[in-house]
Design an enzyme around this catalytic site. Structure first.
Site, PDB file in Angstrom:
ATOM      1  N   GLN B 125      -2.093   8.686   5.360  1.00 26.80           N
ATOM      2  CA  GLN B 125      -0.641   8.512   5.199  1.00 26.80           C
ATOM      3  C   GLN B 125      -0.115   9.586   4.257  1.00 26.80           C
ATOM      4  O   GLN B 125      -0.372   9.548   3.059  1.00 26.80           O
ATOM      5  CB  GLN B 125      -0.378   7.114   4.621  1.00 26.80           C
ATOM      6  CG  GLN B 125       1.061   6.814   4.301  1.00 26.80           C
ATOM      7  CD  GLN B 125       1.187   5.553   3.450  1.00 26.80           C
ATOM      8  OE1 GLN B 125       0.194   5.063   2.900  1.00 26.80           O
ATOM      9  NE2 GLN B 125       2.389   5.035   3.314  1.00 26.80           N
ATOM     10  N   GLY B 126       0.629  10.560   4.800  1.00 26.17           N
ATOM     11  CA  GLY B 126       1.154  11.668   3.991  1.00 26.17           C
ATOM     12  C   GLY B 126       2.617  11.456   3.664  1.00 26.17           C
ATOM     13  O   GLY B 126       3.497  12.095   4.247  1.00 26.17           O
ATOM     14  N   SER B 128       3.750  10.513  -0.054  1.00 33.45           N
ATOM     15  CA  SER B 128       4.037  10.920  -1.430  1.00 33.45           C
ATOM     16  C   SER B 128       3.837  12.415  -1.650  1.00 33.45           C
ATOM     17  O   SER B 128       2.951  13.033  -1.055  1.00 33.45           O
ATOM     18  CB  SER B 128       3.121  10.169  -2.401  1.00 33.45           C
ATOM     19  OG  SER B 128       3.227   8.780  -2.199  1.00 33.45           O
ATOM     20  N   GLU B 243       2.404  -2.168   5.180  1.00 36.62           N
ATOM     21  CA  GLU B 243       1.487  -1.988   4.054  1.00 36.62           C
ATOM     22  C   GLU B 243       1.645  -3.142   3.063  1.00 36.62           C
ATOM     23  O   GLU B 243       0.669  -3.669   2.543  1.00 36.62           O
ATOM     24  CB  GLU B 243       1.771  -0.654   3.355  1.00 36.62           C
ATOM     25  CG  GLU B 243       0.881  -0.412   2.134  1.00 36.62           C
ATOM     26  CD  GLU B 243       0.963   1.019   1.602  1.00 36.62           C
ATOM     27  OE1 GLU B 243       1.951   1.714   1.912  1.00 36.62           O
ATOM     28  OE2 GLU B 243       0.029   1.424   0.890  1.00 36.62           O
ATOM     29  N   GLU B 363       7.815  -1.939 -10.354  1.00 34.92           N
ATOM     30  CA  GLU B 363       9.222  -1.756 -10.728  1.00 34.92           C
ATOM     31  C   GLU B 363      10.085  -1.563  -9.483  1.00 34.92           C
ATOM     32  O   GLU B 363      11.194  -2.111  -9.394  1.00 34.92           O
ATOM     33  CB  GLU B 363       9.381  -0.540 -11.660  1.00 34.92           C
ATOM     34  CG  GLU B 363       8.823  -0.740 -13.064  1.00 34.92           C
ATOM     35  CD  GLU B 363       7.304  -0.683 -13.142  1.00 34.92           C
ATOM     36  OE1 GLU B 363       6.664  -0.198 -12.178  1.00 34.92           O
ATOM     37  OE2 GLU B 363       6.745  -1.115 -14.164  1.00 34.92           O
TER      38      GLU B 363
END
Ligand SMILES: Cc1cc2nc3c(=O)[nH]c(=O)nc-3n(C[C@H](O)[C@H](O)[C@H](O)COP(=O)(O)OP(=O)(O)OC[C@H]3O[C@@H](n4cnc5c(N)ncnc54)[C@H](O)[C@@H]3O)c2cc1C
Lengths: 339, 380
Positions: B125-126, B128, B243, B363
């Site tokens: 999974q690219g 970030s 996810e 957060e």
């Protein structure tokens, strides 16, 4: 597998929500709390709706529904912080139903179901029960405690000393006295009463959270609604986490009471421990979100905060129930007793 | 309200149990090289696939089992309870496949889905980037159309399993003129090209699960765009939702297993009567149960309304809190042995620090709950 109410249960919930929204508004709560009395009219209507006997078998004049239905009502009563002897009477009914002899059931349950001869429950500590709700108006008091025989004390045989508490929406007393032994399973009654209490705490949490969220959208400081600040919004998110956690544990306990009693001791203690903490934390956090106004007598929040804190200490505090969960989880008996 | 399994569901669970007990690969042998470890997990996935248990929730037409939501949940519970290793291609099975099933064309589904199930083609999974983590939509990796291809340049980071992967779920900017969420496109990028360099990043555990990707004019054929040019944000959200929610049933069982180990540890250390220890066990037991109950509540909500209720957005956050508390507790219980690396507890303790970061930080999850569930204003 279906973790949701059926249609009948849903309609009990919506009827209760509507009824209490019109008959148990905060003005009424305040009036009762400051006057130190219950509203007889609301209590009478609750009885007419069949609430007092909701879980009591038909042969004793009840509706013969389950603890799940009791939990549904209790959650709504907590949401409205309704001043009434509903919970104490229901707890006494549960004790008689599960720990009483046939004769005791026949004698006492009809009065509980009709509200004509109400009961209450106290937990003994060193010979007396320090915090018994609605004892002064009850016709009998069930006293139970670790190492004590569970007993029914007639009002006339009991020593009842009124106690002022932080929770003005209900009346409390210290109670002691001897009475007739109950032969059955006191734990089965107490666990069900704990589920009902956890439901009330869930309702208090839900209401306090809604009040905080509403206020956070409205109130502006530094030209923005305070809910835009994460110090406030994350507090609100945490209120949701704890309220939903209390709710899940409570519904599970109610369901276990009706359908899987072997899971009830753990389920009831988990619900009571978690909801006691959540009830306090959520109401206290809501007060913080309200700022100074939340600390005033004028504001309604303190009714929820005080009810929740007091419920947290009824029928065993969070520490007592957590310890019991640890015991059930495999750690055996405690050496130091929690209260 | 009925928290018991129907006869059909029970039969399904029995079938899962029987299959797992006949086919369980055993505990991963100790001291394997990283390559052999990986091979162990690939072999296990193949075995799952042969038994018809890879892609349990996928529709039958795409090689899945077409299991209901409840059946998938039961399968994930049983698999975790058996302590079997995870399948190698977990990112594709849990996230990539469902994304493709939701947004891909028929040709794409036929081309890409089967080798996911067999673990022949591993996915990563690219999303970030060094400058874009929580604020994913600000990402800068650029894709420019050149004939029938897109030419991609940029950098990705924290890319789990990139060193094993054939395909990368890549989100790149295809239009920098429009608002940041609108200029993104979701691609499947072939990792087997010179223009993509993978460099391992060592984690605080000492392992190197994740990597940096340096992408220098890599080529992606136009047919590998998923869900249309400019729709990348929406497609990426599908991946992220899978996810955050899909794994709940496995995770809550793993919590239970860890809790059981912690209770054994309490007894080994002779601390059963310690009131503080008892309080923490009581609390952690309760919280793990609540996580399990809310996972089932969420499922009921999805079945009734097509969406999880408010509790659905709480699961991943709650899980990371509990897992961190449990693993910290194991350290407290082990006293002077705690920092020694000769116990799995030490590894798990360190690994748990990632729980509140991976797949969306706590957060950010709180922001989502505050804004989407409670309707509080955004800070902007
Ligand atoms: C073990 C592991 C595996 C991973 N695997 C993958 C992978 O396979 N593919 C992939 O694409 N990514 C992966 N990630 C990356 C992960 O999704 C990001 O690390 C995560 O989204 C946070 O981004 P960041 O690290 O840039 O932190 P930042 O976004 O820079 O955040 C730093 C801190 O600031 C806080 N913060 C940021 N924005 C806000 C805000 N608006 N409000 C309040 N607080 C805020 C964060 O909560 C955090 O505490 C992985 C991460 C880990 C740890």
């Amino acid at each position: 597998m279906n973790f949701d109410f059926d249609d009948d249960q849903r309609s009990i919930k919506s009827t209760a929500r509507e009824f209490l929204a019109s008959r148990s508004k905060f003005e009424k709560v305040r009036e009762c709390s400051e006057g130190g009395h219950y509203d007889e009219a609301i209590w009478k209507e609750m009885i007419d709706l069949g609430w007092a006997g909701i879980f009591i078998p038909e042969q004793y004049g009840g509706q013969e529904l389950g603890v799940v239905e009791l939990v549904i009502l209790q959650e709504e009563l907590g949401y409205a912080v309704t001043p009434s002897p509903f919970f104490s009477n229901a707890a006494a009914g549960l004790m008689v139903l599960h720990a009483g002899s046939d004769e005791q059931k026949e004698r006492l349950l009809p009065g509980v179901a009709s509200g004509e001869a109400t009961g209450t429950v106290g937990i003994l500590h060193d010979g007396s029960a320090p915090l018994v709700p609605d004892a002064e108006a009850a016709s009998f008091i069930v006293l139970a405690g670790e190492g004590d025989t569970t007993r029914i004390v007639e009002a006339g045989d009991a020593k009842i000393e009124h106690r002022d508490t932080i929770d003005g929406t209900r009346s409390f007393a210290r109670v002691s006295g001897e009475g007739e032994e109950m032969p059955g399973d006191a734990g089965a009654g107490l666990d069900r009463a704990c589920a009902a209490l956890a439901a009330e705490l869930t309702g208090c949490s839900q209401r306090a959270m809604e009040m905080a969220v509403e206020y956070a959208k409205d109130r502006k400081q530094f030209e923005r609604p305070i809910g835009a600040y994460q110090g406030v919004s994350h507090r609100c998110a945490e209120m949701l986490l704890e309220t939903e956690g209390a709710r899940a544990a409570t519904y599970y306990a109610g369901w276990a009471a009706d359908h899987e009693p072997e899971s009830l001791p753990a389920a009831a203690s988990m619900a009571k421990a978690y909801a006691s903490d959540a009830g306090w934390r959520v109401t206290a956090s809501s007060l913080q979100v309200h700022g100074g106004i939340g600390f005033t007598w004028e504001h309604d929040l303190h009714f929820l905060l005080k009810r929740a804190k007091t419920d947290g200490h009824l029928l065993g505090g969070a520490s007592w129930h957590r310890d019991r969960v640890a015991k059930i989880a495999g750690l055996g008996d405690a050496v130091i007793a929690q209260v | 309200m009925d928290l018991t399994l129907s006869p059909d569901e029970q039969a399904f669970r029995d079938e899962v149990r029987a299959w797992i007990s006949d086919n369980h690969p055993g505990k991963e042998p100790e001291g394997l090289s990283e390559d052999d470890q990986w091979k162990f997990r690939v072999d296990w996935q193949r075995q799952l696939h042969e038994g018809g248990w890879a892609g349990v929730s996928w529709p039958k037409e795409y090689g899945g089992r077409g299991a209901t939501l409840i059946e998938s949940a039961l399968f994930n519970e049983e698999l975790a309870a058996s302590r079997a290793p995870g399948p190698a291609n977990v990112l594709a099975l849990a996230m990539g496949g469902p994304t493709l099933i939701g947004h891909g064309s028929e040709e794409q589904k036929e081309r890409f889905l089967p080798p996911i199930l067999t673990a022949e083609e591993i996915w990563c999974q690219g999303f970030s980037e060094p400058e874009s983590g929580s604020d994913l939509a600000s990402l800068k990796t650029k894709a420019v159309k050149d004939g029938d291809d897109w030419v991609v340049t940029g950098q990705k980071v924290w890319t789990t399993y990139a060193h094993h992967a054939k395909w990368c779920m890549l989100v790149a900017r295809t239009d920098s003129e429009v608002a940041k969420h609108r200029g993104l496109t979701y691609f499947l990028m072939d990792m087997e090209q010179e223009e993509v360099q993978v460099r391992p990043l060592r984690q605080i555990t000492g392992e190197a699960e994740f990597n940096e990707l340096f992408i220098e004019e890599a080529r992606i054929p136009d047919e590998n765009v998923i869900g249309g040019v400019g729709n990348g944000w929406m497609v990426a959200i599908t991946t992220l939702m899978n996810e955050r929610s899909g794994l709940a049933f496995g995770l809550q069982v793993r919590l239970k297993i860890l809790l059981g180990q912690v209770i054994d540890l309490v007894k080994e250390q002779g601390l059963e009567k310690d009131p503080l220890v008892r309080q923490r066990i009581g609390q952690l037991y309760t919280e793990s149960e609540i996580m399990r109950l809310n996972a089932w509540r969420g499922l009921t909500g999805i079945m009734k309304t097509g969406q999880p209720g408010p509790e659905g957005s709480l699961g991943k956050w709650h899980w990371s809190d509990i897992n961190q508390a449990l693993t910290e507790f194991t350290m407290d219980l082990r006293g002077p042995d705690a920092p020694a690396t000769d116990s799995e507890f030490t590894f798990e303790f360190l690994r748990a620090r990632a729980n509140s970061i991976e797949g969306g930080t706590t957060e950010i999850l709180k922001n989502i709950v505050a804004e989407r569930v409670l309707g509080l204003p955004k800070l902007r």
